[in-house]
Design an enzyme around this catalytic site. Structure first.
Site, PDB file in Angstrom:
ATOM      1  N   ASP A 145       0.813  -1.111   0.011  1.00  0.00           N
ATOM      2  CA  ASP A 145      -0.076   0.156   0.084  1.00  0.00           C
ATOM      3  C   ASP A 145       0.903   1.467   0.065  1.00  0.00           C
ATOM      4  O   ASP A 145       2.133   1.152  -0.224  1.00  0.00           O
ATOM      5  CB  ASP A 145      -0.949   0.025   1.118  1.00  0.00           C
ATOM      6  CG  ASP A 145      -2.291   0.415   0.818  1.00  0.00           C
ATOM      7  OD1 ASP A 145      -2.458   1.231  -0.013  1.00  0.00           O
ATOM      8  OD2 ASP A 145      -3.387  -0.056   1.398  1.00  0.00           O
ATOM      9  N   ASP A 210     -10.016   3.039  -4.139  1.00  0.00           N
ATOM     10  CA  ASP A 210     -10.783   1.877  -3.488  1.00  0.00           C
ATOM     11  C   ASP A 210     -11.718   1.649  -4.225  1.00  0.00           C
ATOM     12  O   ASP A 210     -12.864   2.652  -4.022  1.00  0.00           O
ATOM     13  CB  ASP A 210     -10.668   1.955  -1.995  1.00  0.00           C
ATOM     14  CG  ASP A 210      -9.404   1.964  -1.159  1.00  0.00           C
ATOM     15  OD1 ASP A 210      -8.513   1.403  -2.067  1.00  0.00           O
ATOM     16  OD2 ASP A 210      -9.403   1.957  -0.029  1.00  0.00           O
TER      17      ASP A 210
END
Length: 436
Positions: A145, A210
């Site tokens: 991430d 996302d």
């Protein structure tokens, strides 16, 4: 005064990192969309058992990513990651062995910054150390991430350079230990055009922020991919984010996809050669959820061992071609596979629609031939197609078809048809236009 330089547009082509892993898109499960940080060994093991029970392991889903929150918030005195003893009382290594008995392997989540997005230890400055820990636990994949980024004067790197640190650590560890390299899934949300350089660093790269479990979010991702489809091939895959199939009425956040929308979601992700990563609570999965996630015909295309490229749009349908429309992305897609020519026809309208196309709008179709048609949702041959197809699709519905050459058109079949499927510039041998 600034001088301004103008340059002609050019196409960037880079070779994929072929280090022996990630030739085909990753298939697995991720804990985040179902549970966020609220999971433990028992809850994840229940997902693994459900994957086995429902045939998803046999279908190819063989990893579970522990997505954030599986360690303590502080490293040990010697800098190592420490698994959360409340969540994994027997330790992650023992937990992973339980997964292995079901034909599944655990996978790690980490971050290129100081902390993960949920505030747990990131890997910046600990890349080699964390890889050794994950390997000790039995992992072979890491989702990476992009939160808590160090100051520019610390890294003196852009996103690619910060991700390169982990890629280099993976290569160094594989060389020193004579082991298979870790898979590296980049999750920098499409900030820095990873579809151009991602394949030099890892095996997949997120192209978007996302995902959310409602149609508008899915349509926007499909629209983005209609311009980046070309980047996917063997050893490098556009990652459209986790699947939201099964999250209607549940999940993080709670979703509202219809059955038809969930089918369209899975179809697009599979045929666009995205990683297929389940993100729902499988212990309460409906038959429809398992039907969609376990569609072997679509998984077969996604995992084609001989054709790595994605399908691509040949016509948008609503609005001008090659113009972005986040609510009505391209509707007509096609591409090659080892099993025939693939067509994905997507109804992006909010009501049922009639969808029509000429077969030869796809570059992979031969003119003057009849084609057998196989429906990858009904799993049946539905007849033959001559020159064109007309489909009736429900709102936000999809058709996923495989066409195979069934022989030449005959004179009897073509008596009522134009001589050329492509109407313009059709000519007799003497040079006279039949149509122009």
């Amino acid at each position: 005064m600034y001088s301004i330089l103008f340059a002609a547009a050019f196409t960037v082509s880079v070779a994929a990192l072929n280090n022996g892993v990630g030739k085909l898109p990753f298939l697995g499960y991720d804990t985040w969309n179902a549970f966020a940080c609220d999971y433990d060994a028992d809850k994840v093991l229940a997902q693994a058992q459900a994957m086995k029970k429902h045939g998803l392991v046999d279908a190819g889903y063989k990893h579970i990513i522990l997505d954030d929150c599986f360690t303590l918030r502080n490293r040990s005195k010697d800098g190592k990651l420490v698994e959360d003893p409340d969540k994994f009382p027997d330790g992650i290594k023992a937990f992973n062995k339980q997964l292995n008995k079901l034909g599944i392997n655990g996978a790690a989540y980490s971050d290129a910054g100081y902390q993960t997005c949920a505030g747990y230890p990131g890997a910046y400055g600990h890349e080699a150390q964390d890889l050794a820990t994950w390997a000790e636990w039995g992992f072979d994949y890491v989702k990476y991430d992009n939160c808590y980024i160090p100051f520019d004067n610390v890294t003196q790197q852009n996103v690619k350079g910060r991700y390169q640190r982990m890629a280099d650590a993976i290569a160094d560890r594989a060389a020193k230990t004579h082991s298979t390299p870790f898979w590296l899934g980049l999750c920098e949300w499409g900030w820095q055009q990873p579809w151009i350089w991602g394949k030099t660093v890892g095996q997949s790269w997120r192209i978007n922020g996302d995902i959310k479990p409602w149609w508008d979010a899915l349509a926007a991702i499909i629209d983005l991919t209609s311009f980046q489809y070309w980047a996917s091939d063997f050893y490098g895959h556009n990652d459209l984010d986790m699947l939201e199939v099964g999250n209607t009425g549940q999940g993080n956040p709670i979703g509202n996809l219809t059955y038809e929308e969930a089918k369209s979601h899975f179809t697009a992700w599979a045929l666009l050669k995205s990683p297929l990563i389940i993100g729902t609570d499988l212990t309460n999965a409906t038959d429809q959820t398992i039907e969609i996630l376990g569609n072997r015909d679509l998984i077969k295309i996604n995992q084609d061992p001989h054709v790595g490229q994605s399908i691509s749009p040949f016509r948008w349908g609503i609005g001008p071609d090659y113009v972005s429309n986040s609510t009505h992305p391209a509707q007509y897609w096609s591409g090659p596979s080892s099993y025939g020519t693939v067509f994905m026809i997507l109804n992006t309208e909010d009501q049922p629609a009639t969808m029509f196309f000429n077969l030869t709008e796809s570059w992979d179709i031969r003119a003057g031939r009849v084609y057998s048609v196989y429906d990858m949702w009904s799993h049946q041959h539905t007849g033959t197609a001559l020159r064109n197809l007309t489909l009736e699709l429900p709102a936000h519905g999809v058709a996923a078809l495989l066409l195979n050459d069934a022989g030449p058109e005959t004179g009897e079949e073509t008596e009522e048809l134009p001589y050329c499927a492509g109407y313009w510039q059709c000519s007799y041998p003497n040079g006279t236009y039949y149509s122009n």
